[in-house]
Design an enzyme around this catalytic site. Structure first.
Site, mmCIF file in Angstrom:
data_model
loop_
_atom_site.group_PDB
_atom_site.id
_atom_site.type_symbol
_atom_site.label_atom_id
_atom_site.label_comp_id
_atom_site.label_asym_id
_atom_site.label_seq_id
_atom_site.Cartn_x
_atom_site.Cartn_y
_atom_site.Cartn_z
ATOM 1 N N TYR A 89 30.059 37.498 29.802
ATOM 2 C CA TYR A 89 29.743 36.759 28.580
ATOM 3 C C TYR A 89 28.293 36.967 28.158
ATOM 4 C CZ TYR A 89 34.021 34.080 29.712
ATOM 5 O OH TYR A 89 35.286 33.700 30.034
ATOM 6 N N HIS B 289 37.471 38.233 37.553
ATOM 7 C CA HIS B 289 37.832 38.061 36.148
ATOM 8 C C HIS B 289 39.146 38.749 35.766
ATOM 9 C CE1 HIS B 289 35.496 37.123 32.184
ATOM 10 N NE2 HIS B 289 36.721 36.665 32.151
#
Length: 245
Positions: free
Chosen positions: A45, A101
């Site tokens: 992010y 992830h």
């Protein structure tokens, strides 16, 4: 408001698509100020540092904030190096939950990557470990050699597809966390959920987004959501009350 604590195997604010810089700091600060206690970020992010600034500026004790970040394979770095960088970015000595992830990031293979995750837990760098976007097949491979069971994630908009994963989690006592639960409203309006959502919202005198979050909670999943608007964040927190009506 009955957003009950959930114990992992060993009302939550996400920073995905929220950008970085001062705007992100302000949004995390706002979420903490209205009562959110779980901050979700990730290596990919690019805003762990901003989340860390907001957490420190909140004045809250570290133990009063639940921090999740994720190993995203950024810059080709391995899991031990990545968690060290994430902790430095966040300005903390540990995170509460660390996730792989995506299964493609579990290199050279899932069992080896998971052993590295377990080692982080043993060292006290993470309190709990989990995975994101894993299917049943990947979870079966992981559990075959795991010492610690993971937390997993749910995408409610494709519930029919994800239901086998949810059932697998229940069978193995693995907590499910829902991300992007509000996509039917925020990104894909006009879909098959519009009519039932609006009907239920009218009956309960609630907003459609509150109905979705209450539905996720009813499925036994942990909710992670986000908004830049304070009023919406407050509404998300009160959505838990719909389950008592």
């Amino acid at each position: 408001m009955p957003w009950d604590p959930i114990k992992l195997n060993d009302g939550h604010f996400g920073t995905w698509k929220q950008g970085n810089g001062q705007a992100l700091i302000d949004q995390v600060d706002q979420a903490l100020s209205v009562g959110f206690s779980h901050i979700d970020t990730a290596q990919s992010y690019g805003n762990e540092a901003e989340a860390g600034v907001a957490i420190r500026e909140s004045g809250l004790a570290r133990q009063d904030i639940f921090i999740t970040t994720k190993y995203s394979g950024k810059d080709g770095l391995d899991i031990p190096t990545s968690i060290a960088n994430s902790l430095n970015n966040l300005g903390v000595s540990y995170v509460d939950l660390y996730l792989i992830h995506h299964p493609r990031l579990a290199v050279p293979d899932i069992p080896t990557a998971w052993r590295q995750m377990e080692a982080l837990k043993e060292k006290g760098l993470v309190k709990s470990i989990g995975v994101s976007n894993f299917g049943v097949t990947e979870l079966e491979i992981l559990l075959a050699s795991a010492k610690v069971k993971p937390a997993i994630l749910l995408h409610p908009y494709v519930f029919a597809k994800q239901e086998p994963i949810i059932e697998f989690g229940v069978k193995h006592n693995i907590v499910t966390e829902a991300y992007s639960a509000l996509i039917p409203i925020t990104q894909l309006p006009g879909g098959p959920l519009d009519k039932p959502l609006n009907e239920i919202a009218t009956r309960l005198n609630a907003a459609p987004d509150q109905v979705i979050l209450a539905w996720v909670k009813a499925k036994g999943a942990v909710v992670v959501t986000t908004s830049s608007k304070k009023s919406r964040l407050e509404g998300y927190l009160s959505a838990a009350d719909l389950g008592t009506k």
